[in-house]
Write an enzyme that holds these catalytic residues in place. Structure first.
Site, PDB file in Angstrom:
ATOM      1  N   LYS A  80       0.797  -1.344  -0.112  1.00  0.00           N
ATOM      2  CA  LYS A  80       0.248   0.149   0.036  1.00  0.00           C
ATOM      3  C   LYS A  80       0.901   1.281   0.070  1.00  0.00           C
ATOM      4  CE  LYS A  80      -4.158   2.203   2.218  1.00  0.00           C
ATOM      5  NZ  LYS A  80      -5.242   2.067   3.083  1.00  0.00           N
ATOM      6  N   SER A 123     -11.048   1.631   5.611  1.00  0.00           N
ATOM      7  CA  SER A 123     -10.091   1.579   4.308  1.00  0.00           C
ATOM      8  C   SER A 123      -9.646   0.202   4.165  1.00  0.00           C
ATOM      9  CB  SER A 123      -8.917   2.428   4.495  1.00  0.00           C
ATOM     10  OG  SER A 123      -9.195   3.772   4.553  1.00  0.00           O
ATOM     11  N   SER A 172      -9.301   3.024   1.657  1.00  0.00           N
ATOM     12  CA  SER A 172      -8.301   3.774   1.054  1.00  0.00           C
ATOM     13  C   SER A 172      -7.710   2.470   0.098  1.00  0.00           C
ATOM     14  CB  SER A 172      -7.562   4.535   1.822  1.00  0.00           C
ATOM     15  OG  SER A 172      -7.027   3.773   3.116  1.00  0.00           O
TER      16      SER A 172
END
Length: 476
Positions: free
Chosen positions: A81, A180, A156
């Site tokens: 990520k 997220s 996210s």
């Protein structure tokens, strides 16, 4: 052969590599080919480095040839990520302010993945500073939903979930403050676990805050268990660290849920607006739990204080974490992030104190609730995947959303109380985009939440349906 590799479970891939049925290079080349074929359409993986990936694959094969001891993830490709630091790759957090930022050390979760033998091949796309459950930014653009390219992939951890469902990587790391992990898992028909604070130690600016956590994204609960066995476990860099070792997640899972007490609510006890299709989808799943032998009834703890708790403490943590970048690069930061940081700057001590008092009240209310029930079933999201060109839904069932996180209440109310929550596939909308339910468990009951999810997954099979685009078919 490439499809067999790319859509094999992480556990089976690892086993095939360890037993020399597949070389690491074969596995890596198959995944790189899949990335090249699909990623230009969905924009899930960014900062890909094919040269590094193949060099590391060669080294991994050499280690096997030499008979050296290797880790459980040996040779498995992973993209990290973009809010997490991985040496050799930029960590932009989707912000123009950090587009040239190269970290000098790995984050703890990346350390663990590399130590287990995973090979970092790139990063996964995020919204700027992971703010909002829709992945778009000025550095790399938007990540599109693989089931409908005109829709959001969530966020996210949107790039991570889209990459996993498309077979670009076998599993991925994610993080979750307000949903997220759960939103992108839901919108991409994969599994995402919001872990208990401290389950995966997280050194960060707000060292004692339980609001933001990290967790796995996988195509199955079994692979989530597998990933948790490596990324969870104690570390004294985090004072919230849970002492239970990661090996806990390798223990045999009993499939029987008979007698388990399950509560459910389609709308959090009537306090949240929920689209009719989302509501009816969850109601359909009640029978699944009944058929599994669970005692199911409609019930939900009162969570109305979670609104203030989350909004205040999120703003406080945003200001704490991003104030220096904000001071230097305000003109490069998106308005919603500026709003959240400024909200944090306007808080008073009594504001924060009141939020903490309310969080204590919520904790004890949830603790009491889970003396009566073993799990709480809720919708992950109040809306289906929306237009990729929107920043956020401006209304839900006629109720106006005041800001970019208002539509995320179905997840961030659970973040406010700190209980573990699993997002798991629960079917599709009439338009063909995935839906999911979240299984919320008692304090620190991560293993038990995964166990319930595994039984539901095996009973339904919703998560087996991959997007046509990932299988070589065209979609709109």
């Amino acid at each position: 052969m490439d499809k067999d590799i790319c859509f094999s479970s992480a556990q089976n891939l690892a086993k095939a590599i360890h037993e020399r049925e597949l070389s690491v290079r074969e596995v890596m080349e198959a995944h790189i080919k899949q990335i090249k074929r699909v990623n230009s359409q969905v924009n899930a993986i960014v900062s890909l480095n094919e040269e590094v990936a193949l060099k590391e694959a060669a080294k991994a094969d050499e280690a096997l040839e030499a008979g050296k001891p290797v880790g459980p993830f040996h040779g498995l490709p992973i993209a990290i990520k973009d809010t997490h630091n991985a040496i050799g790759f930029p960590a932009t957090s989707g912000s123009l302010a950090l587009r040239d930022h190269y970290p000098s050390e790995d984050d703890l979760i990346v350390e663990r993945l590399r130590s287990a033998g995973a090979i970092v091949i790139g990063k996964t796309n995020v919204p700027e500073f992971a703010a909002g459950a829709h992945t778009f930014n000025e550095v790399f653009g938007a990540t599109r939903n693989p089931y409908d390219l005109g829709k959001t992939a969530g966020g996210s951890s949107g790039g991570a979930a889209a990459a996993v469902t498309c077979g670009m990587i076998p599993f991925a790391d994610g993080s979750d403050m307000g949903g997220s992990l759960r939103y992108p898992a839901c919108f991409n028909n994969v599994v995402g676990l919001r872990t208990s604070p401290g389950r995966i130690p997280l050194p960060k600016a707000a060292l004692y805050s339980p609001l933001g956590v990290q967790g796995p994204i996988a195509r199955s609960v079994d692979d989530a268990f597998f990933m948790m066995s490596v990324i969870s476990g104690p570390d004294n860099r985090s004072p919230l660290s849970i002492e239970e070792p990661g090996e806990k997640f390798l223990e045999p899972v009993q499939p029987d849920l008979k007698g388990l007490r399950i509560a459910y609510s389609t709308d959090f006890g009537g306090i949240l607006p929920v689209e009719p299709e989302v509501r009816s989808n969850l109601e359909e799943q009640v029978k699944v739990f009944q058929d599994l032998g669970c005692q199911v009834e409609e019930a939900c703890p009162d969570l109305h204080e979670a609104e203030e708790v989350f909004q205040v403490l999120r703003a406080w943590e945003f200001e704490l974490s991003y104030s220096e970048i904000f001071n230097r690069f305000r003109e490069l930061i998106k308005p919603s992030v500026i709003w959240n940081i400024e909200k944090g700057r306007n808080l008073s001590g009594p504001d924060i104190g009141r939020a903490e008092r309310l969080r204590t009240l919520l904790y004890n209310r949830m603790r009491a609730f889970f003396t009566q029930y073993d799990a709480l079933i809720l919708p992950v999201t109040q809306v289906a995947a929306f237009d990729v060109n929107l920043e956020y839904p401006v209304q839900i069932s006629g109720v106006k959303m005041e800001n970019y996180i208002d539509w995320m209440r179905s997840c961030y109310y659970i973040s406010a109380v700190g209980n573990p929550s699993l997002s798991i596939p629960s079917g599709f909308t009439s338009g063909g985009t995935p839906l999911g339910l979240q299984i919320v468990g008692p304090h620190r009951a991560d293993f038990e939440v995964l166990k319930i999810g595994r039984a539901f997954e095996h009973a339904t099979g919703y998560g087996k349906m991959r997007p046509e685009i990932a299988l070589g078919e065209k979609i709109n």
